[in-house]
Design a protein around this motif. Structure first.
Motif, PDB file in Angstrom:
ATOM      1  N   TRP A   9       0.814  -1.214   0.000  1.00 42.12           N
ATOM      2  CA  TRP A   9       0.000   0.000   0.000  1.00 42.12           C
ATOM      3  C   TRP A   9       0.847   1.264   0.000  1.00 42.12           C
ATOM      4  O   TRP A   9       0.512   2.237  -0.650  1.00 42.12           O
ATOM      5  CB  TRP A   9      -0.922  -0.023   1.212  1.00 42.12           C
ATOM      6  CG  TRP A   9      -1.862   1.143   1.312  1.00 42.12           C
ATOM      7  CD1 TRP A   9      -1.951   2.042   2.314  1.00 42.12           C
ATOM      8  CD2 TRP A   9      -2.871   1.518   0.374  1.00 42.12           C
ATOM      9  NE1 TRP A   9      -2.945   2.954   2.067  1.00 42.12           N
ATOM     10  CE2 TRP A   9      -3.525   2.656   0.883  1.00 42.12           C
ATOM     11  CE3 TRP A   9      -3.279   1.008  -0.858  1.00 42.12           C
ATOM     12  CZ2 TRP A   9      -4.564   3.288   0.207  1.00 42.12           C
ATOM     13  CZ3 TRP A   9      -4.318   1.633  -1.531  1.00 42.12           C
ATOM     14  CH2 TRP A   9      -4.942   2.756  -0.997  1.00 42.12           C
ATOM     15  N   ILE A 120      -9.723  -1.301  -2.033  1.00 41.24           N
ATOM     16  CA  ILE A 120      -9.262  -1.123  -3.405  1.00 41.24           C
ATOM     17  C   ILE A 120     -10.224  -1.656  -4.462  1.00 41.24           C
ATOM     18  O   ILE A 120     -10.780  -0.908  -5.257  1.00 41.24           O
ATOM     19  CB  ILE A 120      -7.894  -1.813  -3.596  1.00 41.24           C
ATOM     20  CG1 ILE A 120      -6.836  -1.137  -2.740  1.00 41.24           C
ATOM     21  CG2 ILE A 120      -7.464  -1.774  -5.052  1.00 41.24           C
ATOM     22  CD1 ILE A 120      -6.348   0.168  -3.264  1.00 41.24           C
ATOM     23  N   ALA A 163      -3.994  -5.456  -6.331  1.00 42.72           N
ATOM     24  CA  ALA A 163      -4.682  -5.502  -5.044  1.00 42.72           C
ATOM     25  C   ALA A 163      -5.399  -6.831  -4.865  1.00 42.72           C
ATOM     26  O   ALA A 163      -5.403  -7.417  -3.779  1.00 42.72           O
ATOM     27  CB  ALA A 163      -5.675  -4.350  -4.929  1.00 42.72           C
TER      28      ALA A 163
END
Length: 218
Positions: A9, A120, A163
């Motif tokens: 992240w 996400i 993600a």
């Protein structure tokens, strides 16, 4: 939140040169949050360009509207109808621009929420759908914007893939499409209302914007 996701992240963004970020625009690598922030900045730039384009169309609208009224005042209905048709096209493009801008604003709001929550996949997927729709709509008005929206969409798609691999989340395509359509529909409704509030109506006797002028019979 898994350590692996936390690492993906936000780690190490400042070490990446700007030129590298640009080269990786279609399928960027590295931490997710900085890539998302970069996409947000690019969308903001497009919003600013749409604002400038909207201002140009507004100025053009005022000029053509004045000609419509002038021709109508002189009882030159044929000329007034010609200008009214031109005005209709201008307002159609203005509405498309406003629609795109409002939809982009909603996307940016959602993407900034992602920066805070790390949600996400479920948030970015509808955003990509909206961008694809805007990209198609802008094709004839701003070809350069069409290309930029395509690149931003590819960036977000790359983030979604990474993600998903990191978190193991699966994408619900049906819900994603519904969410994207909801964003576009709400933006279209607001754009329609704003256009009505922004531009004056034509004088009585001149076809309304979007209507076909009547054919005179001699």
């Amino acid at each position: 939140m898994p350590d692996k996701f936390v690492k993906r992240w936000g780690e190490g963004y400042n070490k990446t040169p700007l030129t590298t970020k640009i080269k990786e625009a279609v399928r960027p690598q590295g931490p997710l949050k900085p890539r998302l922030d970069f996409a947000i900045r690019r969308i903001d730039m497009q919003v600013q360009k749409l604002d400038k384009a909207s201002d140009r169309f507004s100025d053009r609208d005022k000029s053509i509207f004045k000609r419509v009224v002038d021709a109508y005042t002189k009882h030159d209905t044929a000329r007034a109808n010609v200008f009214a048709s031109e005005l209709a096209e201008i307002r159609k493009m203005e509405k498309m621009i406003m629609h795109a801008r409002l939809a982009l604003e909603q996307i940016v709001l959602r993407l900034r929420t992602v920066s805070e929550l790390g949600d996400i996949v479920t948030t970015l997927a509808p955003a990509v759908g909206v961008l694809r729709s805007i990209q198609t709509g802008m094709a004839n008005i701003f070809p350069e914007a069409e290309k930029e929206f395509g690149q931003i969409g590819n960036m977000l798609s790359g983030i979604i893939v990474d993600a998903g691999q990191t978190t193991g989340l699966n994408l619900d395509f049906e819900a994603t499409n519904e969410d994207a359509q909801k964003i576009l529909s709400e933006a279209a409704t607001v754009a329609e209302q704003k256009i009505k509030e922004k531009f004056p109506e034509l004088p009585a006797g001149i076809p309304a914007i979007g209507e076909k002028a009547p054919t005179e019979i001699g």
